[in-house]
Write a protein that holds these residues in place. Structure first.
Motif, mmCIF file in Angstrom:
data_model
loop_
_atom_site.group_PDB
_atom_site.id
_atom_site.type_symbol
_atom_site.label_atom_id
_atom_site.label_comp_id
_atom_site.label_asym_id
_atom_site.label_seq_id
_atom_site.Cartn_x
_atom_site.Cartn_y
_atom_site.Cartn_z
ATOM 1 N N VAL A 99 0.937 -1.074 -0.014
ATOM 2 C CA VAL A 99 0.251 0.213 -0.028
ATOM 3 C C VAL A 99 0.936 1.245 -0.129
ATOM 4 C CG1 VAL A 99 -1.767 1.292 1.267
ATOM 5 C CG2 VAL A 99 -1.627 -1.285 1.177
ATOM 6 N N ALA A 100 0.657 2.080 -1.021
ATOM 7 C CA ALA A 100 1.801 3.025 -1.057
ATOM 8 C C ALA A 100 1.198 4.553 -1.343
ATOM 9 C CB ALA A 100 2.775 2.966 -2.407
ATOM 10 N N ILE A 101 1.661 5.377 -0.586
ATOM 11 C CA ILE A 101 1.024 6.943 -0.986
ATOM 12 C C ILE A 101 2.202 7.718 -1.361
ATOM 13 C CG2 ILE A 101 0.233 8.812 0.273
ATOM 14 C CD1 ILE A 101 -0.727 6.635 2.420
ATOM 15 N N PRO A 113 -0.259 -4.624 2.887
ATOM 16 C CA PRO A 113 -1.579 -4.577 3.198
ATOM 17 C C PRO A 113 -2.153 -5.003 4.489
ATOM 18 C CG PRO A 113 -1.180 -5.752 0.936
ATOM 19 C CD PRO A 113 0.281 -5.367 1.869
ATOM 20 N N GLU A 114 -1.508 -6.055 5.100
ATOM 21 C CA GLU A 114 -1.903 -6.416 6.512
ATOM 22 C C GLU A 114 -1.871 -5.291 7.533
ATOM 23 O OE1 GLU A 114 0.113 -7.890 4.617
ATOM 24 O OE2 GLU A 114 -0.712 -9.801 4.078
ATOM 25 N N ALA A 115 -0.347 -4.412 7.468
ATOM 26 C CA ALA A 115 -0.444 -3.225 8.113
ATOM 27 C C ALA A 115 -1.436 -2.369 8.067
ATOM 28 C CB ALA A 115 0.963 -2.749 8.148
ATOM 29 N N ALA A 116 -1.796 -1.943 6.696
ATOM 30 C CA ALA A 116 -2.731 -1.088 6.367
ATOM 31 C C ALA A 116 -4.388 -1.503 6.903
ATOM 32 C CB ALA A 116 -3.230 -0.895 4.544
ATOM 33 N N THR A 117 -4.463 -2.701 6.852
ATOM 34 C CA THR A 117 -5.723 -3.231 7.635
ATOM 35 C C THR A 117 -5.971 -2.824 8.863
ATOM 36 O OG1 THR A 117 -5.851 -4.858 5.900
ATOM 37 C CG2 THR A 117 -7.149 -5.313 7.815
ATOM 38 N N HIS A 118 -4.704 -2.935 9.675
ATOM 39 C CA HIS A 118 -4.669 -2.597 11.221
ATOM 40 C C HIS A 118 -5.047 -1.214 11.256
ATOM 41 C CE1 HIS A 118 -3.593 -6.363 12.942
ATOM 42 N NE2 HIS A 118 -2.639 -6.663 12.029
ATOM 43 N N GLU A 143 -7.758 -4.638 -0.608
ATOM 44 C CA GLU A 143 -8.061 -5.209 -1.905
ATOM 45 C C GLU A 143 -9.549 -4.698 -2.242
ATOM 46 O OE1 GLU A 143 -6.335 -7.600 -3.513
ATOM 47 O OE2 GLU A 143 -4.809 -6.596 -2.207
ATOM 48 N N ALA A 144 -10.291 -4.202 -1.297
ATOM 49 C CA ALA A 144 -11.665 -3.543 -1.665
ATOM 50 C C ALA A 144 -11.794 -2.473 -0.815
ATOM 51 C CB ALA A 144 -12.670 -4.741 -1.725
ATOM 52 N N LEU A 145 -11.374 -1.298 -1.020
ATOM 53 C CA LEU A 145 -11.330 -0.174 -0.069
ATOM 54 C C LEU A 145 -12.832 0.428 -0.340
ATOM 55 C CD1 LEU A 145 -7.815 1.758 0.174
ATOM 56 C CD2 LEU A 145 -9.264 0.216 1.780
ATOM 57 N N PRO A 146 -13.482 0.829 0.714
ATOM 58 C CA PRO A 146 -14.605 1.892 0.579
ATOM 59 C C PRO A 146 -13.857 3.375 0.327
ATOM 60 C CG PRO A 146 -14.467 1.153 2.766
ATOM 61 C CD PRO A 146 -13.378 0.509 2.053
ATOM 62 N N PRO A 147 -14.640 4.206 -0.679
ATOM 63 C CA PRO A 147 -14.118 5.478 -0.914
ATOM 64 C C PRO A 147 -13.538 6.246 0.201
ATOM 65 C CG PRO A 147 -16.057 4.903 -2.211
ATOM 66 C CD PRO A 147 -15.889 3.826 -1.025
ATOM 67 N N LEU A 148 -14.070 6.133 1.266
ATOM 68 C CA LEU A 148 -13.949 7.168 2.469
ATOM 69 C C LEU A 148 -12.594 6.387 3.173
ATOM 70 C CD1 LEU A 148 -16.842 7.987 4.536
ATOM 71 C CD2 LEU A 148 -15.271 9.357 3.685
ATOM 72 N N ALA A 149 -12.515 5.381 3.099
ATOM 73 C CA ALA A 149 -11.010 4.563 3.515
ATOM 74 C C ALA A 149 -9.966 5.090 2.759
ATOM 75 C CB ALA A 149 -11.241 3.204 3.717
ATOM 76 N N THR A 150 -10.169 5.027 1.105
ATOM 77 C CA THR A 150 -9.015 5.563 0.464
ATOM 78 C C THR A 150 -8.876 7.211 0.977
ATOM 79 O OG1 THR A 150 -10.099 4.070 -1.314
ATOM 80 C CG2 THR A 150 -8.624 5.943 -2.073
ATOM 81 N N SER A 151 -9.805 7.861 1.096
ATOM 82 C CA SER A 151 -9.520 9.428 1.417
ATOM 83 C C SER A 151 -8.756 9.304 2.689
ATOM 84 C CB SER A 151 -10.759 10.072 1.772
ATOM 85 O OG SER A 151 -11.728 9.995 0.538
ATOM 86 N N ALA A 152 -9.264 8.340 3.769
ATOM 87 C CA ALA A 152 -8.549 8.500 5.075
ATOM 88 C C ALA A 152 -6.941 8.204 4.683
ATOM 89 C CB ALA A 152 -9.098 7.334 6.131
ATOM 90 N N LEU A 153 -6.606 6.981 3.827
ATOM 91 C CA LEU A 153 -5.013 6.627 3.834
ATOM 92 C C LEU A 153 -4.440 7.617 3.032
ATOM 93 C CD1 LEU A 153 -5.339 2.897 2.449
ATOM 94 C CD2 LEU A 153 -4.543 3.804 4.555
#
Lengths: 204, 172
Positions: free
Chosen positions: A64-66, A84-89, A102-112
């Motif tokens: 998972v990369a920003i 991905p596991e750490a991002a899930t945490h 693997e299937a992020l809700p749009p709000l979670a994408t914004s949060a990341l």
């Protein structure tokens, strides 16, 4: 043409400011999560372009990369990565339990992306202050994919001017072992490197 | 959690890795692979009669300035002619070549950069125009989108497998 090689003192300086920058970023993250975040010893390496993906765990490893571009009085790229596991945490702590990269809700994408914005912004603020160079981040972009694919963009900026990439890496992890962990990579552009270290030497 | 199936299947250990900015020629059962291709473009040149393939892992359209490092494999404008020359050195012929392309994605979406202006799209255009100039037809392509690819090529046949994390495998 290669950028003038950095002497060991310059590398130490970059390692030190990277450590302070990452420390500030970790403090910001700790405040958000209410957890202690620890850093590993920062690393500064000049890598062949092909080896940069290996520094992220290998070209096919899913990360998972920003990404934040760095503009201002020196240029470069910031990449904040986690498994991905750490991002899930992390997402669970931010109020998205069960959200998988693997299937992020749009709000979670914004949060990341916002987490990336805060970590990258804090890191760069520290570098700006310590090096007396105005550095500003671009809008963060998010990718969840193979490490090799993710670093292509960073390498394209270097490929025309340098055989190698200077990589400043710091790793952070939740002290409690709660699973939140990741890395901050800063790849300064060779054209601005001289100015960057000169700013730090002026006033140690 | 992440299901294990979401990762690309392991590749044959016999495949030779073509690192970023490099190209190589393969014949017979030899396999060439590029792992984790993003905005870079993979160019395969295949000579069926000679049973040869060349695979290049190209980062940029053309050298940005005259004193750019002398690594022809990094740029579409210099890598493709160098690959043609390498094939010719092994008995390949320009007029027998066909090309296959993969990659050229835009991994990060930027609000101010439309996809056609991204580095992936520019790499693709540069590869296509260099191939056109050399008179090499494009037989197949799997390009664009916002995801990474792993590709494996077989020397004699020019068969190209394209794998991605969330997209079905394709054979070109």
């Amino acid at each position: 043409m290669q950028a003038a090689p950095l002497d060991p003192q310059d590398l130490d300086l970059l390692k030190e400011v990277s450590n302070i920058g990452a420390g500030n970023a970790a403090t910001a993250l700790a405040r958000m999560l209410g957890e202690v975040i620890t850093l590993t010893i920062p690393d500064v390496r000049a890598l062949e372009l092909a080896a940069v993906a290996d520094a992220l765990g290998g070209p096919e490893r899913v990360v998972v990369a920003i990404h934040l571009g760095v503009l201002g009085e020196a240029r470069g790229n910031l990449l904040i990565t986690s498994s991905p596991e750490a991002a899930t945490h992390l997402l669970a702590r931010l109020g998205f339990p069960g959200a998988s990269p693997e299937a992020l809700p749009p709000l979670a994408t914004s949060a990341l992306r916002e987490i990336g914005n805060i970590l990258g912004g804090t890191y760069l603020t520290a570098l700006s202050r310590l090096l007396h160079r105005h550095l500003v981040p671009t809008v963060p972009g998010l990718a969840i994919d193979m490490a090799g694919a993710v670093v292509d963009l960073l390498l394209t900026e270097l490929a025309g001017v340098s055989a190698q990439a200077l990589v400043l890496e710091t790793t952070f992890a939740e002290a409690s072992g709660g699973g939140v962990r990741g890395s901050i990579f800063f790849l300064p552009h060779p054209d601005g490197l001289g100015a960057l270290v000169a700013g730090g030497r002026r006033q140690p | 959690m992440i299901p294990p199936a979401s990762r690309p299947a392991p590749l044959p250990s016999t495949a030779r890795r073509i690192s970023i900015g490099e190209f190589e020629v393969a014949a017979g059962q030899e396999r060439l692979a590029i792992y984790g291709l993003g905005s870079c473009v993979a160019v395969l040149l295949h000579d069926r009669e000679a049973g040869l393939s060349a695979l290049g892992h190209i980062l940029l359209p053309s050298p940005p300035r005259a004193d750019a490092p002398g690594i022809p494999g990094r740029f579409a404008a210099t890598a493709i002619p160098a690959m043609v020359a390498a094939l010719a050195g092994r008995g390949g012929q320009l007029r027998q070549l066909v090309a296959k392309l993969a990659g050229a994605a835009q991994m990060f979406q930027f609000e101010r950069v439309p996809e056609e202006e991204g580095i992936g799209a520019r790499n693709l255009r540069a590869a296509l125009s260099t191939l056109e100039r050399l008179g090499i037809p494009v037989a197949a392509r799997d390009v664009g989108g916002a995801y990474g690819r792993t590709i494996v090529v077989e020397g004699a046949t020019g068969r190209m497998e394209v794998r991605a994390v969330r997209v079905e495998e394709r054979i070109l």
